[in-house]
Design an enzyme around this catalytic site. Sequence first.
Site, PDB file in Angstrom:
ATOM      1  N   HIS A   1       0.852  -1.188   0.000  1.00 51.96           N
ATOM      2  CA  HIS A   1       0.000   0.000   0.000  1.00 51.96           C
ATOM      3  C   HIS A   1       0.891   1.243   0.000  1.00 51.96           C
ATOM      4  O   HIS A   1       1.537   1.549   1.003  1.00 51.96           O
ATOM      5  CB  HIS A   1      -0.904  -0.006   1.227  1.00 51.96           C
ATOM      6  CG  HIS A   1      -1.757   1.212   1.345  1.00 51.96           C
ATOM      7  ND1 HIS A   1      -2.831   1.431   0.542  1.00 51.96           N
ATOM      8  CD2 HIS A   1      -1.666   2.285   2.156  1.00 51.96           C
ATOM      9  CE1 HIS A   1      -3.385   2.588   0.863  1.00 51.96           C
ATOM     10  NE2 HIS A   1      -2.690   3.133   1.841  1.00 51.96           N
TER      11      HIS A   1
ATOM     12  N   ASP B   1       0.752   5.113  -0.219  1.00 53.31           N
ATOM     13  CA  ASP B   1      -0.075   6.323  -0.234  1.00 53.31           C
ATOM     14  C   ASP B   1       0.430   7.242  -1.336  1.00 53.31           C
ATOM     15  O   ASP B   1       1.596   7.646  -1.347  1.00 53.31           O
ATOM     16  CB  ASP B   1      -0.020   7.029   1.117  1.00 53.31           C
ATOM     17  CG  ASP B   1      -0.900   6.355   2.156  1.00 53.31           C
ATOM     18  OD1 ASP B   1      -2.000   5.912   1.798  1.00 53.31           O
ATOM     19  OD2 ASP B   1      -0.488   6.262   3.322  1.00 53.31           O
TER      20      ASP B   1
ATOM     21  N   ASP C   1      -7.659   1.351   2.912  1.00 54.20           N
ATOM     22  CA  ASP C   1      -7.255   2.381   3.872  1.00 54.20           C
ATOM     23  C   ASP C   1      -8.102   3.647   3.804  1.00 54.20           C
ATOM     24  O   ASP C   1      -7.786   4.633   4.449  1.00 54.20           O
ATOM     25  CB  ASP C   1      -5.776   2.736   3.635  1.00 54.20           C
ATOM     26  CG  ASP C   1      -5.188   3.578   4.764  1.00 54.20           C
ATOM     27  OD1 ASP C   1      -5.596   3.387   5.918  1.00 54.20           O
ATOM     28  OD2 ASP C   1      -4.330   4.423   4.488  1.00 54.20           O
TER      29      ASP C   1
ATOM     30  N   HIS D   1      -7.063   9.324  -0.939  1.00 58.90           N
ATOM     31  CA  HIS D   1      -7.696   9.323   0.382  1.00 58.90           C
ATOM     32  C   HIS D   1      -6.886  10.001   1.483  1.00 58.90           C
ATOM     33  O   HIS D   1      -7.329  10.003   2.641  1.00 58.90           O
ATOM     34  CB  HIS D   1      -8.060   7.896   0.803  1.00 58.90           C
ATOM     35  CG  HIS D   1      -6.894   7.005   1.103  1.00 58.90           C
ATOM     36  ND1 HIS D   1      -6.481   6.018   0.253  1.00 58.90           N
ATOM     37  CD2 HIS D   1      -6.048   6.953   2.165  1.00 58.90           C
ATOM     38  CE1 HIS D   1      -5.456   5.387   0.774  1.00 58.90           C
ATOM     39  NE2 HIS D   1      -5.149   5.946   1.929  1.00 58.90           N
TER      40      HIS D   1
END
Length: 1107
Positions: free
Chosen positions: A298, A300, A410, A625
Site C-alpha cells: 500500500h 499512499d 485504507d 484518500h
Amino acid sequence: MGGDNYRAMVPTSSATYPQLAPRPVGKQIHHLYRDRLGLFTNSGQYREQSLVAKLYDGRLSGEPNVKLHVWSAPDLSRPTFKEATAKENEYRKTKKGESFGPSWSTHWFKLQFTLPYDWVHKPQVELHWDSNSEAMVWTEDGKPLQGLTGGGERTEWIVPKEFRDYDKEHTIYIEMACNGMFGNPTGGDTIQPPEPNRYFQLGEADLVSVNLDARALFYDFWIIGDAAREFPEDSWEEHQALQVCNEIMDCFIAGEGSTPCIKECRDIAKRYIGDKVDSADVYKTDNDAIVSAIGNCHIDTCWLWPWAETQRKIARSWSNQCDLLDRYPEHRFVASQAQQYKWLEQLYPYAMDRVKDNIKKGNFQTIGGSWVEHDTNMPSGESLVRQFLYGQRFFESRFGERCRTFWLPDTFGYSTQLPQLCRLAGMNRFFTQKLSWNNINNFPHTTFNWVSLDGSQVICHMAPCETYTAEAHFGDVRRSVTQHKSMDQDATSLLPFGKGDGGGGPTFGHLEKLRRCRGVSDKVGLLPRVKMAESVDEFFDRLEKKAATGETEFVTWYGELYLELHRGCYTTQADNKRNNRKAEVLLHDIEYLATLATIGGEKGYKYPKKALDGMWEDVLLCQFHDCLPGSAIEMCYRDSDEAYARVFKTGQNLLHDAVGALGFDDSLTGLKRQHDVTLETLGWTRGQDVRRERQHVESNLAFLEQSLGREPTPQETDVCDQPSPYSLLSRSISVQETGKNVFVLQNEQLKVEVTEGAITSLYDIQAKREVLPKGQKANQLVIFDDKPLYWQAWDVEVYHLNSRKELKASSSTTITEDSPQRVAVSTTTKISEKSWIKTTISLSAASDPSKPSLVETEAEVEWHETMKFLKVEFPTNIRNTEASYETQYGIIRRPTHYNTNWDMAKFEVICHKWADLSEHGYGVSVLNESKYGFATAGSLMRLSLLRAPKAPDAHADMGRHHIKWAIMPHAGPLDERTVRAGYEFNYPMRVHKHPAPASVEHLMSAFKLASGSSPSLVVDTIKRGEDDEDVSNGDMPAKKGRHVIVRVFDSLGGLSRGTITLGPVKVTKVSKCNLLEDELEEMKVGKEGLEVELRAFEVASYKLLLE
C-alpha cells in the site's frame, strides 16, 4: 479373590527403569524458560553469544573492496539517472559515518566494489546499505534494480552472479533520498509536520557473506518461539514449542555456534515445523488452508511526502517485488492505483517492463480498478464513476484485463452507492479492513453482502487480521481465525501482508515466516493453515460461487460503511475541498457544452478529449484518500494547488472554445440584451435570475420605445440596464432597519429578522409558520475546542461538543444591498485577536412561486486559530428521528438522536450539496457550495466550516476563506425542490451573447427532461463516447461512429419514469450501457426522446449513436 493367579513381573522394555534416583530434577519454571527465548535472537547485551552474531561469516568495508563517491543534487531536486550521471557532475569521495541532508534532498553515490578470491564461491554475498533513509540501487547503465528502506529494514541487495568474479571492479549507483519511509516527521512522531533540516548518517555500506543456515535457523526459531509465546499455555503445542526452542538454544551453546551445530539446531527445529520449509514445497500438501496470504504494498499516493517522492517509492517498491517474485515461486503480489502504474510507465520504463513481464506470468497482479485509492465520501457521483472508468481503461489498455475486485483497504469510510457503481464497473467484490479502526463500535462482520441504495450488492471481505500491512507474523495468521466474525458462514480469510503506507511491500523475511507457519500447521496443528493465495480473485471466486449456488447465504449490510473515526476529514483543508467541488462542476459543464458543440457547433471543432483526460486525471489524483480528506503534509497541498490551477486554466480555455463553437461571442457590440443567452447546463430549465433581469430590461425597452415613438439608440438603451422606476414601485422585496442592529428582510415567501448578525426569526409567510424555536438564533456562529486523542487533521472527538462557545458580532450590522432583485445585510464578528468573519445575509425576490426562497449567506473569513473548530448552527422547530443528507446519486438518512452507541458515533457526518430535516408537511434544507461536514442533533442542524489542526500540516486552513451556504424552508416533504436547489446553488449561471439566439436554443434544449417526467430524475452527465473515432485518445481501439453518453439517476428513492428530449439531435441507436460504456441492451426512442424507467436510486447510463 484372584490371588491365585500370580503373574511374573517380566520386563516389557529393553530399557531398565533405574531403582535409584540419580539426581534431583525440578519442573521447568515456565515463564523463565519462555522469557529466555529472546536472548537467542535479539541484539542486546548477549548479541555476540547469540544466533545474531552468526548470521554473517564475512564482511568487507571500505577500500580497497568498497569505494564510495557522492554527488549531491542541487536545490532539493530529484534528478533522473541520466541527469545524475552526467559528465559535468563532480563526484567526491565519501565514507561511512558521513551525514547527508537536508530533508528531501537527493544524493547519488557511485559505489565500486571488488570481491577477493575466497568470496567468489560463497553461497550468498550481499551489499548492506543503510543510509537510514530510502534509497534505490541502479546498474551502471541506468536500470533501477531494488529499493532500500533504511533504518535496519530492507538494507540488503544480493550481489548477482555476474558480479561475482574475482578481482574485477564492478560499479553500481545508489540514489539516496533524504527521507524515511514515513517522510521526515519532527521529533519522531509520525504525524508531526516535516523537519526541514534532517540529516541522515550513512551507517552501513559493506559487502557481507551470508550464513544461509544461520539465517534459516533465525526464522525457524522466530516462528517456533511465537508458538511458545502465543499458543494457549494449557495446550501441548505450546509446551512442545517451548521445549524445542530451549533444546535449540542448548545445542547452540554446546556447539559454540559452529556450522555443524547450527545444522543440528535446524534438525531439531524440523521436529516442529517439518522438513519442507526451505522451499515452496511446504505448500504442496493435500491439507486445506483457510487463510490465504497475499503480498501487497500500500503506497499512499501522497501523505507524509509529496507526489514526486511517491513516484520514487513506486519504483523502489515494485522493483523489490519483481526480485522476490523471481526468488520465491509461491509469492503473489497485488498492486492497485492506475495512476501509480502510469507514473512508473512514464518515469521508469525498465521497471515497468519488469512489472509487465510478471503480470504476464500471473504473479504480479493488478487490482482495484480505480485511478487511485480514493476517498469515497466527498467525490461526486460522477467522480466515482471516472475513478472506475479511467482506472479500468488503463488496466485494460496496458495489460489486457480489467480488475474484478475493488481494493480499498485504507479509505476513511465507504459511500452507500459504491456497490452499485462497482457492479456497473465490472467488479462484484470489495476488499477493505478500515472499519477495524472504529473507536466506538466493533463492526460485526468479516464476510458479507454489502447492499447499496438501489439494492445492488457486492461480496465484501474485511481481513480479520485487521491490517493491510501484516508483518506475516505467527499472530497475524492466528488472528485470521480468532478475530473472524463470520465463521458460521465461511471460515476463510485473506491475509494481506507487506510493508505499507510508505511502500516497500513484502520482504524475504515475510515469505520465510509464512513458510514456517504453514509448516507448523501441517506438522503440529492448532495454528490455522495458511497458503499463498493464487490471487485475490481466486479467493473471492470461491465465495461468489458459494453465494450463487445457495450453499451459503451471507449476511447483509445495507447502506454506508461509516468509519467511526477521522470525522474531521470532512472539513480539514477547506480550499482543497472547494477546489474539488469547483473542478467537478467545471468538468460537467465543459463536457456538456463540448458535446453539443461537436453535434451542432461550427465545423472544425473537435471534442477536447486529451485535455479533458488531463483535467480528470488531475482531479482524480487529488481525490486520493489522504489528499482530499486533508490529512497530508503541506507539500502535498502545494502539489494539489498546482494541479487544480492547471485544471482551472485548461477548463476556462476549453469552456471558451466550446461556447465559441456554439456561436457565442461576448466581444460582439451593439447587440440588445435580448441576445443574452443563459447556458442551461443542468437537466432542467432554471435561469430565473437572468430571465427576471431580461424581463425587466425588455419591459424598460418597450416603455422607452413607446415613449420615443421609435427604436432607441444604443446610448438611450443604456438606461435600460437600470431598475425601472415603475418596477421599483411594485417591489416584492425589501429590507428595513426596525431597531438598533435589528433588520427585517422580506419577500413574498419569507420574512427574516436579523439581530446583531444572527437570524432571530425566520417566518414562512405562505405556510404561516415560524421556522425557529422561540428565543433561538439561526446562522449562529459557534466555535469549539478541537483536540482529538491523536490524529489531529483526521479526527474530531465527541467531547469537543462540550466546549461550544457562541461568537458575538463585533460590529454593527449594515445594509449592503437594496435592489429590486436582492437585499442584504452584513456583519463582522471577531473570532480572536487574529481571526474574524464577515457574513452577508441576503434574500432574493421570489420570482418563481414553485421554488422556495433561499436565505443565503456569504462569509469571508480570516482564520488564524489553533486547534479550534468553526461551525454555523440552524435551530429549527422540526421534529424527526432522522435527517436526510445528499450523497452520491441519492439520499442517506441518519439518526438525529443518540439512543445507542451506533447512533452517537455519527455525531459528525458527511453530506454533499445539502442536508434536510423534515417532518410531515414541512422541512428545512441547508445548502452549501463547498462544505462536507454536517451534524443534526435533535432539531438543531449544524454545518462545519473550518478547522485548525497543526499536524501533519502546521498551517492547515490558515488564511482567507470564502464560504457560501443557504437556508431553504419548504412546505411539504423533502423532494426535488431541495435536490435541484442544491445543484443550482453550486452550478454557476453562465450568460453569453449570441448574434442569433434562436439558432442555438433548439440545440440547447437537447438532453433535458421532458415535461411530465418524474421530477426525481436527474440528468447528471452528458459526454462523448470514450472510443469514438473522432474522440479517442488511442489508449483503446477506436470505434466507428459518434456516440453521446447520457447518465441519469433517481434522486429521491422511488420508481421514476421520464423522457430525455433530444431536440435536433438525430440518433440511430440507443443502448443502455455500464460505466465502462459496454453496451448492455438496446433501448427504444419515443417521439419525444429517450424514454427511461429507473428503480429507486438507480444510476443508468445510455449510449446514443448519432446519425
